[in-house]
Design an enzyme around this catalytic site. Structure first.
Site, PDB file in Angstrom:
ATOM      1  N   ARG A   1      64.515  45.517  90.216  1.00 34.03           N
ATOM      2  CA  ARG A   1      63.583  44.707  89.435  1.00 34.03           C
ATOM      3  C   ARG A   1      64.297  43.771  88.470  1.00 34.03           C
ATOM      4  O   ARG A   1      64.335  42.590  88.717  1.00 34.03           O
ATOM      5  CB  ARG A   1      62.589  45.599  88.664  1.00 34.03           C
ATOM      6  CG  ARG A   1      61.822  44.857  87.573  1.00 34.03           C
ATOM      7  CD  ARG A   1      60.440  44.594  87.997  1.00 34.03           C
ATOM      8  NE  ARG A   1      59.629  45.741  87.793  1.00 34.03           N
ATOM      9  CZ  ARG A   1      58.920  45.955  86.685  1.00 34.03           C
ATOM     10  NH1 ARG A   1      58.956  45.088  85.702  1.00 34.03           N
ATOM     11  NH2 ARG A   1      58.188  47.020  86.584  1.00 34.03           N
TER      12      ARG A   1
ATOM     13  N   ARG B   1      68.460  40.297  85.707  1.00 31.94           N
ATOM     14  CA  ARG B   1      68.043  39.682  84.444  1.00 31.94           C
ATOM     15  C   ARG B   1      68.972  39.979  83.266  1.00 31.94           C
ATOM     16  O   ARG B   1      68.971  39.253  82.291  1.00 31.94           O
ATOM     17  CB  ARG B   1      66.627  40.139  84.115  1.00 31.94           C
ATOM     18  CG  ARG B   1      65.980  39.285  83.082  1.00 31.94           C
ATOM     19  CD  ARG B   1      64.504  39.196  83.273  1.00 31.94           C
ATOM     20  NE  ARG B   1      63.879  40.490  83.288  1.00 31.94           N
ATOM     21  CZ  ARG B   1      62.806  40.774  82.560  1.00 31.94           C
ATOM     22  NH1 ARG B   1      62.299  39.888  81.751  1.00 31.94           N
ATOM     23  NH2 ARG B   1      62.250  41.943  82.666  1.00 31.94           N
TER      24      ARG B   1
ATOM     25  N   ARG C   1      68.408  30.879  85.300  1.00 29.66           N
ATOM     26  CA  ARG C   1      66.984  30.869  84.953  1.00 29.66           C
ATOM     27  C   ARG C   1      66.647  29.840  83.877  1.00 29.66           C
ATOM     28  O   ARG C   1      65.488  29.437  83.734  1.00 29.66           O
ATOM     29  CB  ARG C   1      66.536  32.270  84.532  1.00 29.66           C
ATOM     30  CG  ARG C   1      66.219  33.189  85.688  1.00 29.66           C
ATOM     31  CD  ARG C   1      64.828  32.941  86.279  1.00 29.66           C
ATOM     32  NE  ARG C   1      63.803  33.592  85.468  1.00 29.66           N
ATOM     33  CZ  ARG C   1      63.017  32.994  84.607  1.00 29.66           C
ATOM     34  NH1 ARG C   1      63.117  31.702  84.423  1.00 29.66           N
ATOM     35  NH2 ARG C   1      62.131  33.660  83.910  1.00 29.66           N
TER      36      ARG C   1
HETATM   37  O1  CP3 Z   1      66.089  43.691  90.886  1.00 30.30           O
HETATM   38  C1  CP3 Z   1      65.857  42.614  91.390  1.00 30.30           C
HETATM   39  O2  CP3 Z   1      66.132  41.524  90.871  1.00 30.30           O
HETATM   40  C2  CP3 Z   1      65.261  42.655  92.755  1.00 30.30           C
HETATM   41  C3  CP3 Z   1      64.053  41.902  92.886  1.00 30.30           C
HETATM   42  C4  CP3 Z   1      62.781  42.492  92.307  1.00 30.30           C
HETATM   43  C5  CP3 Z   1      61.943  41.811  91.373  1.00 30.30           C
HETATM   44  N1  CP3 Z   1      60.784  42.479  91.270  1.00 30.30           N
HETATM   45  C6  CP3 Z   1      62.259  40.538  90.703  1.00 30.30           C
HETATM   46  C7  CP3 Z   1      61.675  40.290  89.358  1.00 30.30           C
HETATM   47  C8  CP3 Z   1      62.136  43.665  92.662  1.00 30.30           C
HETATM   48  C9  CP3 Z   1      62.631  44.795  93.574  1.00 30.30           C
HETATM   49  C10 CP3 Z   1      60.849  43.646  92.011  1.00 30.30           C
HETATM   50  C11 CP3 Z   1      59.826  44.683  92.211  1.00 30.30           C
HETATM   51  C12 CP3 Z   1      58.672  44.736  91.303  1.00 30.30           C
HETATM   52  N2  CP3 Z   1      57.999  43.723  90.665  1.00 30.30           N
HETATM   53  C13 CP3 Z   1      57.969  45.934  91.030  1.00 30.30           C
HETATM   54  C14 CP3 Z   1      58.289  47.283  91.650  1.00 30.30           C
HETATM   55  C15 CP3 Z   1      59.458  47.945  91.039  1.00 30.30           C
HETATM   56  C16 CP3 Z   1      59.232  48.408  89.643  1.00 30.30           C
HETATM   57  O3  CP3 Z   1      59.988  47.933  88.805  1.00 30.30           O
HETATM   58  O4  CP3 Z   1      58.353  49.229  89.406  1.00 30.30           O
HETATM   59  C17 CP3 Z   1      56.911  45.614  90.161  1.00 30.30           C
HETATM   60  C18 CP3 Z   1      55.909  46.590  89.560  1.00 30.30           C
HETATM   61  C19 CP3 Z   1      56.934  44.216  89.937  1.00 30.30           C
HETATM   62  C20 CP3 Z   1      55.968  43.409  89.157  1.00 30.30           C
HETATM   63  C21 CP3 Z   1      56.641  42.601  88.112  1.00 30.30           C
HETATM   64  N3  CP3 Z   1      57.472  41.519  88.354  1.00 30.30           N
HETATM   65  C22 CP3 Z   1      56.548  42.753  86.699  1.00 30.30           C
HETATM   66  C23 CP3 Z   1      55.719  43.797  86.013  1.00 30.30           C
HETATM   67  C24 CP3 Z   1      57.371  41.772  86.125  1.00 30.30           C
HETATM   68  C25 CP3 Z   1      57.601  41.529  84.662  1.00 30.30           C
HETATM   69  C26 CP3 Z   1      59.001  42.003  84.375  1.00 30.30           C
HETATM   70  C27 CP3 Z   1      59.197  42.553  83.016  1.00 30.30           C
HETATM   71  O5  CP3 Z   1      59.623  43.711  82.965  1.00 30.30           O
HETATM   72  O6  CP3 Z   1      58.969  41.841  82.046  1.00 30.30           O
HETATM   73  C28 CP3 Z   1      57.950  41.017  87.175  1.00 30.30           C
HETATM   74  C29 CP3 Z   1      58.857  39.853  87.046  1.00 30.30           C
HETATM   75  C30 CP3 Z   1      60.180  39.977  87.715  1.00 30.30           C
HETATM   76  N4  CP3 Z   1      60.347  40.322  89.025  1.00 30.30           N
HETATM   77  C31 CP3 Z   1      61.459  39.673  87.157  1.00 30.30           C
HETATM   78  C32 CP3 Z   1      62.394  39.866  88.185  1.00 30.30           C
HETATM   79  C33 CP3 Z   1      63.891  39.617  88.131  1.00 30.30           C
HETATM   80  C34 CP3 Z   1      61.716  39.128  85.765  1.00 30.30           C
HETATM   81  C35 CP3 Z   1      61.416  37.679  85.845  1.00 30.30           C
HETATM   82  C36 CP3 Z   1      62.312  36.778  85.029  1.00 30.30           C
HETATM   83  O7  CP3 Z   1      63.405  36.421  85.508  1.00 30.30           O
HETATM   84  O8  CP3 Z   1      61.877  36.412  83.950  1.00 30.30           O
END
Ligand code: CP3
Length: 322
Positions: free
Chosen positions: A3, A7, A16
């Site tokens: 996720r 970052r 970014r």
């Molecule tokens: O690790 C990685 O970079 C791999 C890619 C990846 C992302 N999202 C990129 C992302 C993966 C595997 C995910 C999965 C994801 N996204 C999940 C399942 C895994 C988990 O963590 O439970 C879920 C629930 C999401 C939904 C999601 N996307 C949320 C809640 C957020 C907000 C992030 C936060 O914590 O503030 C995102 C955005 C997101 N997806 C980011 C990234 C790198 C951050 C975006 C940014 O660069 O600002």
């Protein structure tokens, strides 16, 4: 480390500043670059595709934004909303994902596998019905009791979408697929089994039929291990709330385990990181397999040096059989 895998890296932040999240995930060259960054910098054993669990929903005709979590302007809550969805085609709706996978595979060393992924239908439905992140996902849980047939219909549509989406990822070169059920913990065991698990089983079976390992992440699911014992995954990925030994015993035999270091440990000092990594490795034991990982996404405030130290420590301890 998923996720926020990129970052916390200075390189990712720099990129970014110039491109927003959607631009990075829709431009195959940028997708490849940020997917490779943690592999180069940290020496992890596998790469995880840079995308999001919500990426494919644009193929259902739903506009998607990130602020920073996913935002769906027109949440899906009624049968009429479902009637308005468009049929999903991975190559037509999200061709950039597969193009990104092909570029990543061309650049990754042979020894580093690429993990593709998707969200569990229940978890994707949580964001689709609410329209954004929420501590309670009241819309989804309302549907569970007030409009169960509509919810089932939505989950079926998402299951079908996800089978097609992961198949396209594997065809493009993904060598394993992880299904993220981050919001498993919203349901009790009987309801998880009745409502969410059927779609999960279908998707995991589909993944295995494609000839690649299927990894099932269960977030907040310490009460669900017995209920998901027949999920059909090769690997069950657990958060940090239950020791792996206990999760394994309750799941029964036949699974490799993934996890389960608390991501917050990486905010501690090196001594703490090494101690906790060792504890997880010991607890997991040698049988029948363990993929070391965090129990959830890495925290954005994690110093990257700590993540690198963790990778080195786990490699060293594993080689020594500690
Ligand atoms: O690790 C990685 O970079 C791999 C890619 C990846 C992302 N999202 C990129 C992302 C993966 C595997 C995910 C999965 C994801 N996204 C999940 C399942 C895994 C988990 O963590 O439970 C879920 C629930 C999401 C939904 C999601 N996307 C949320 C809640 C957020 C907000 C992030 C936060 O914590 O503030 C995102 C955005 C997101 N997806 C980011 C990234 C790198 C951050 C975006 C940014 O660069 O600002």
């Amino acid at each position: 480390m998923m996720r926020q895998a990129g970052r916390f890296l200075p390189e990712y932040r720099a990129l970014r500043e110039k491109h927003d999240f959607l631009a990075v995930s829709r431009t195959p060259e940028l997708t490849a670059e940020v997917t490779l960054q943690p592999v180069r910098k940290l020496g992890v054993d596998a790469a995880i595709l840079f995308a999001d669990i919500m990426t494919p929903v644009v193929g259902l005709g739903l506009p998607l934004e990130f602020a920073p979590g996913p935002v769906i302007e027109t949440p899906v809550r009624t049968d009429a909303d479902l009637d308005a969805l468009t049929p999903f085609s991975a190559e037509e709706s999200v061709p950039f994902v597969m193009e990104g996978i092909r570029l990543i595979r061309a650049e990754l060393p042979e020894s580093v596998p690429l993990i593709g992924f998707a969200g569990g239908p229940w978890t994707v439905a949580a964001y689709l019905t609410e329209g954004r992140s929420s501590p309670s996902f009241a819309q989804l849980r309302r549907m569970l009791y007030e409009a169960p047939a509509t919810l089932t219909r939505l989950l079926d549509i998402l299951t079908e979408m996800t089978c097609a989406y992961v198949e396209a990822q594997v065809d493009a070169g993904a060598q394993a697929v992880q299904l993220f059920e981050s919001w498993a913990g919203l349901l009790d065991a009987p309801r998880y089994q009745a409502v969410a698990l059927p779609g999960v089983r279908k998707i995991l079976k589909h993944v295995r039929g494609l000839g690649v390992p299927a990894i099932f992440y269960v977030g907040g699911g310490s009460h669900l291990y017995e209920a998901i014992a027949d999920c059909g995954a090769d690997v069950v990925s657990v958060d940090w709330r239950t020791p792996i030994r206990e999760a394994r015993a309750r799941l029964g035999s036949g699974f490799a385990m993934q996890g389960n270091l608390d991501p917050a440990v990486l905010l501690g000092d090196r001594e703490t990181i090494a101690r906790e990594a060792k504890r997880v490795l010991r607890d997991a034991g040698p049988e029948p397999g363990h993929v070391f990982n965090l129990g959830h996404g890495i925290l954005p405030s994690t110093p990257w040096e700590n993540a690198k130290f963790l990778v080195e420590t786990v490699h060293e301890l594993s080689e020594r059989g500690a």
